[in-house]
Design an enzyme around this catalytic site. Structure first.
Site, PDB file in Angstrom:
ATOM      1  N   ILE A 130      35.590  43.301  40.476  1.00 55.00           N
ATOM      2  CA  ILE A 130      36.865  42.833  40.993  1.00 55.00           C
ATOM      3  C   ILE A 130      36.639  42.128  42.322  1.00 55.00           C
ATOM      4  O   ILE A 130      36.795  42.700  43.392  1.00 55.00           O
ATOM      5  CB  ILE A 130      37.856  44.008  41.128  1.00 55.00           C
ATOM      6  CG1 ILE A 130      38.032  44.668  39.766  1.00 55.00           C
ATOM      7  CG2 ILE A 130      39.212  43.514  41.642  1.00 55.00           C
ATOM      8  CD1 ILE A 130      38.563  46.066  39.873  1.00 55.00           C
ATOM      9  N   TRP A 186      42.881  51.239  26.319  1.00 57.76           N
ATOM     10  CA  TRP A 186      42.761  50.122  25.369  1.00 57.76           C
ATOM     11  C   TRP A 186      41.426  50.126  24.651  1.00 57.76           C
ATOM     12  O   TRP A 186      41.337  49.742  23.485  1.00 57.76           O
ATOM     13  CB  TRP A 186      42.947  48.783  26.097  1.00 57.76           C
ATOM     14  CG  TRP A 186      41.714  48.291  26.790  1.00 57.76           C
ATOM     15  CD1 TRP A 186      41.336  48.553  28.077  1.00 57.76           C
ATOM     16  CD2 TRP A 186      40.670  47.480  26.231  1.00 57.76           C
ATOM     17  NE1 TRP A 186      40.142  47.957  28.353  1.00 57.76           N
ATOM     18  CE2 TRP A 186      39.700  47.289  27.237  1.00 57.76           C
ATOM     19  CE3 TRP A 186      40.460  46.891  24.983  1.00 57.76           C
ATOM     20  CZ2 TRP A 186      38.538  46.552  27.035  1.00 57.76           C
ATOM     21  CZ3 TRP A 186      39.288  46.146  24.777  1.00 57.76           C
ATOM     22  CH2 TRP A 186      38.349  45.986  25.791  1.00 57.76           C
ATOM     23  N   GLU A 203      50.031  49.823  39.089  1.00 59.17           N
ATOM     24  CA  GLU A 203      49.698  51.251  39.204  1.00 59.17           C
ATOM     25  C   GLU A 203      49.049  51.579  40.554  1.00 59.17           C
ATOM     26  O   GLU A 203      47.907  52.063  40.617  1.00 59.17           O
ATOM     27  CB  GLU A 203      48.804  51.678  38.030  1.00 59.17           C
ATOM     28  CG  GLU A 203      49.533  51.503  36.697  1.00 59.17           C
ATOM     29  CD  GLU A 203      48.732  51.960  35.472  1.00 59.17           C
ATOM     30  OE1 GLU A 203      47.578  52.393  35.616  1.00 59.17           O
ATOM     31  OE2 GLU A 203      49.297  51.894  34.350  1.00 59.17           O
ATOM     32  N   GLU A 229      53.789  48.180  29.873  1.00 66.94           N
ATOM     33  CA  GLU A 229      52.646  48.622  29.076  1.00 66.94           C
ATOM     34  C   GLU A 229      53.155  49.603  28.024  1.00 66.94           C
ATOM     35  O   GLU A 229      52.954  50.807  28.119  1.00 66.94           O
ATOM     36  CB  GLU A 229      51.548  49.213  29.969  1.00 66.94           C
ATOM     37  CG  GLU A 229      50.959  48.163  30.912  1.00 66.94           C
ATOM     38  CD  GLU A 229      49.688  48.602  31.639  1.00 66.94           C
ATOM     39  OE1 GLU A 229      49.131  49.662  31.300  1.00 66.94           O
ATOM     40  OE2 GLU A 229      49.273  47.866  32.556  1.00 66.94           O
TER      41      GLU A 229
END
Ligand SMILES: *[C@@H]1O[C@H](CO)[C@@H](O)[C@H](O)[C@H]1NC(C)=O
Ligand SMILES: *[C@@H]1O[C@H](CO)[C@@H](O)[C@H](O)[C@H]1NC(C)=O
Ligand SMILES: *[C@@H]1O[C@H](CO)[C@@H](O)[C@H](O)[C@H]1NC(C)=O
Ligand SMILES: *[C@@H]1O[C@H](CO)[C@@H](O)[C@H](O)[C@H]1NC(C)=O
Ligand SMILES: *[C@@H]1O[C@H](CO)[C@@H](O)[C@H](O)[C@H]1NC(C)=O
Ligand SMILES: *[C@@H]1O[C@H](CO)[C@@H](O)[C@H](O)[C@H]1NC(C)=O
Ligand SMILES: *[C@@H]1O[C@H](CO)[C@@H](O)[C@H](O)[C@H]1NC(C)=O
Ligand SMILES: *[C@@H]1O[C@H](CO)[C@@H](O)[C@H](O)[C@H]1NC(C)=O
Length: 638
Positions: free
Chosen positions: A44, A302, A171, A295
């Protein structure tokens, strides 16, 4: 318009006789389920997210998703998009200067080429600069949001990005997402700063001689899981603050995440109802905010493989999720202000879970070719999203037809166009229970549906059904090879579109369609469309695009005109190659024998065949009338 639905048991032991109300009341049917999302793989940071989002596999996955029927998917929610922006330096006044080139390139691909709107989540730490001055974070957030918005407004214009959505950090209570280590207090400052940045972006407009403030853009949030107060203090704290003075609440649409537990749609809706009841009990002023579950998936995680996610069951569960949310929205309960749901299923699957992860497509990494490439197969859940796109803009109450004490078939009728008059269109989805497996014998019922919408009309029924529309089954039968060969890939693609069941003209006004479900294995979904001859004719396909898959293989896709494809039966793809002397050959219908109700086709002519040449496509409607051809596009392999 009156409709009449009759279901008769044909076997004596199943004695079902079902009559719907003969004057259904239609309520508006906003297509609230057209969002998908994913998180790019990799680290990230600017480098990691840029390389993930520019990979050919990821872009082909998105290209395939964009090739669903128009309106099936309108929004894509992609975590860490902001990492595509790079921080360059501070200017002489200490204001950050950013490099938007990677961000622009990706947004242009998504928005201009694929016609999908992003959900911009204000999460990330472009170039790492936000942590250099933690106490100045609100100022920098406001600046980043405003600058990013102004940059996009200048590039695309205010009206073209009117459908974009904006959301706060995903989140934020989870350590894995909260990489700025926001606390309950700094988190509130951050949300306020994002709100200010959004509000300050854009310039005042003059409308009819009066100066108007910049267009107001709604902010969604907090995208929370809302487990215990102890573990998820940030999201709960925001709600507490908003409840005190809801007019000054920085968020306009309350977003949350509720998934199923064991894979059922009922669990998703139940979980959402329970959460909202809890929220409203503690914070009653929040009842005025629209809500969204971005979601709304049948089971968390997932990447965890589940057999049901590979085959027709996931498609049926997704349709059931939509139907149950619709019921909850129409009922006067906690979900009556439901604005949208989104499916977190736009991920790229990986070996050996090509089909079983929560994705719309099966992804095969063909490592043995030089260079390696990716092959995609559309899963039955992809068919399901396309079927839902064909629903009209008004719906009747869901009707249920009992199979046994705990299972029933659901019937969702919808219409578009003038009531009773010409221009009418009807689309009905019949849905067997998602949980129904082999333990339930096929259901011996006959559905008789009054199709009277006009004196001259035509109908079409299509099925989502085990084995027949199930590429996973084809792959399993072949021994689940990690590198399916061309023959097997074609066999899988032959069953990746809905099965054409019946179609034909309706000459008499009082016609009925009789659907006998006795031979249909469970679980299944059926889409029935009825079109009046006066419904708008098919327009020519737009933006024909030919994308390379690998040597000698291309993915062909095009855009549909939103108001004319309801009555489409199938597309035709035509190709004109050149002979060895370079002279043009005749046009050939390369999609002969394929049922192609969705706007794409993968062309792999096989040994000796060439993909070099000209392409054009057209649609054929339920009256057997053809649309004009698209523009002709030439493709040349390098
Ligand atoms: C079918 O619907 C039409 C239009 O509402 C109505 O006129 C007709 O009586 C219905 N037919 C039956 C068999 O119910
Ligand atoms: C955030 O907190 C974690 C754990 O407390 C710590 O390891 C990390 O260095 C902190 N990160 C920043 C950017 O402060
Ligand atoms: C979910 O599955 C687990 C394990 O199979 C089972 O123990 C539990 O009862 C199930 N829960 C529901 C709500 O069906
Ligand atoms: C959903 O809630 C209803 C009513 O509270 C309950 O009867 C049902 O068992 C629940 N279903 C699931 C799958 O949790
Ligand atoms: C169908 O045709 C009949 C006879 O021509 C006419 O009376 C009736 O109004 C028409 N109905 C519709 C819905 O067009
Ligand atoms: C392709 O793969 C299938 C299944 O794995 C196999 O049966 C078939 O022989 C293969 N075809 C060729 C041409 O290799
Ligand atoms: C193909 O290569 C990728 C990347 O190296 C790897 O993750 C994947 O497992 C490979 N696929 C197979 C079938 O071995
Ligand atoms: C369209 O053509 C097919 C095959 O030729 C035929 O079965 C069908 O009835 C036709 N549909 C209409 C509306 O004429």
């Amino acid at each position: 318009m009156l409709l009449f639905l009759l279901v008769v048991g044909t076997l004596a032991k199943i004695h079902g006789h079902y009559t719907s109300g003969d004057a259904p009341v239609y309520h508006p049917l906003p297509h609230f389920w057209t969002g998908v999302g994913f998180c790019p793989a990799g680290s990230i940071d600017h480098q990691g997210i840029s390389s993930a989002l520019s990979s050919p596999a990821l872009q082909m996955n998105l290209r395939q998703i964009a090739a669903l029927p128009v309106g099936a998917v309108t929004h894509v929610r992609i975590h860490w998009l902001l990492e595509l922006i790079d921080f360059l330096q501070y200017d002489s006044s200490g204001t950050p200067v950013y490099d938007f080139s990677k961000f622009d390139a990706f947004i242009d691909f998504l928005h201009d080429e694929l016609r999908l709107s992003p959900v911009l989540e204000w999460m990330g730490n472009p170039g790492g600069f936000l942590l250099e001055n933690p106490e100045e974070m609100p100022f920098y957030w406001e600046h980043l949001v405003k600058t990013t918005m102004n940059h996009q407004l200048a590039r695309h214009g205010s009206s073209r990005i009117a459908n974009w959505r904006y959301e706060t950090w995903n989140e934020p209570d989870l350590r894995s997402y909260n990489m700025l280590n926001l606390t309950a207090d700094t988190y509130l400052d951050y949300v306020q700063a994002v709100r200010r940045g959004l509000s300050k972006a854009g310039s005042p407009e003059t409308i009819e001689g009066k100066l108007q403030p910049p267009m107001y853009r709604a902010l969604r949030g907090p995208a929370g899981l809302f487990k215990s107060l102890e573990h998820h203090p940030l999201c709960w704290k925001l709600l507490e603050e908003c409840n005190k003075k809801v007019r000054y609440c920085p968020i306009d649409i309350l977003t949350f995440h509720r998934k199923g537990i064991n894979g059922t749609a009922t669990e998703i809706v139940n979980g959402s109802l329970a959460l909202l009841a809890q929220i409203y009990e503690e914070y009653p002023n929040l009842k005025s905010l629209p809500v969204a579950n971005d979601e709304a998936d049948p089971v968390a995680g997932w990447s965890t493989p589940h057999e049901f996610q590979a085959d027709v069951r996931y498609g049926v569960t997704l349709i059931s999720t939509v139907i149950q949310h619709l019921q909850a929205k129409v009922a006067n309960g906690p979900l009556s202000r439901l604005e949208s749901i989104s499916h977190d299923n736009a991920f790229l699957s990986y070996h050996p879970y090509e089909f079983t992860q929560r994705t719309l497509l099966a992804h095969f990494q063909m490592n043995e070719t030089d260079p390696p490439h990716s092959q995609f197969i559309q899963k039955p859940v992809y068919i399901a999203l396309g079927m839902l796109a064909k629903l009209g803009n008004r719906a009747a109450r869901i009707e249920t037809v009992n199979m046994d004490a705990s299972h029933s078939v659901q019937v969702l009728r919808s219409v578009s166009g003038g009531m009773g008059g010409p221009g009418q269109y009807m689309a009905t989805i019949f849905l067997s229970p998602a949980e129904a497996g082999p333990q339930l014998t096929p259901f011996h019922h006959k559905y008789t549906l009054n199709m009277s919408i006009a004196n001259e009309s035509a109908f079409i029924t299509e099925l989502l059904v085990p084995y027949i529309t199930d590429p996973y089954n084809v792959w399993q039968q072949a021994g689940t090879p990690p590198y399916p060969n061309a023959t097997l890939r074609e066999a899988m693609r032959r069953v990746q579109t809905p099965k054409l069941h019946q179609t034909g003209p309706i000459w008499a006004y009082n016609s009925e369609v009789v659907i006998n479900s006795a031979n249909i294995p469970l679980p299944w979904a059926m889409l029935l469309r009825v079109c009046s001859v006066s419904w708008p004719k098919l327009r020519r396909p737009q933006q024909l695009a030919i994308a390379e898959v690998t040597h000698h293989e291309v993915f062909i896709s095009w855009m549909e005109h939103p108001k004319s494809t309801q009555c489409l039966r199938s597309y035709e793809v035509w190709f004109k190659g050149r002979d060895s002397k370079g002279l043009s050959l005749d046009w050939v219908l390369i999609s002969e024998g394929w049922h192609l109700p969705y706007p794409s086709f993968q062309y792999a002519p096989g040994d000796g065949g060439s993909v070099n040449g000209f392409y054009k496509v057209r649609g054929v409607d339920v009256f057997n009338a053809t649309s004009p051809f698209s523009q002709i596009v030439e493709y040349m392999e390098l």
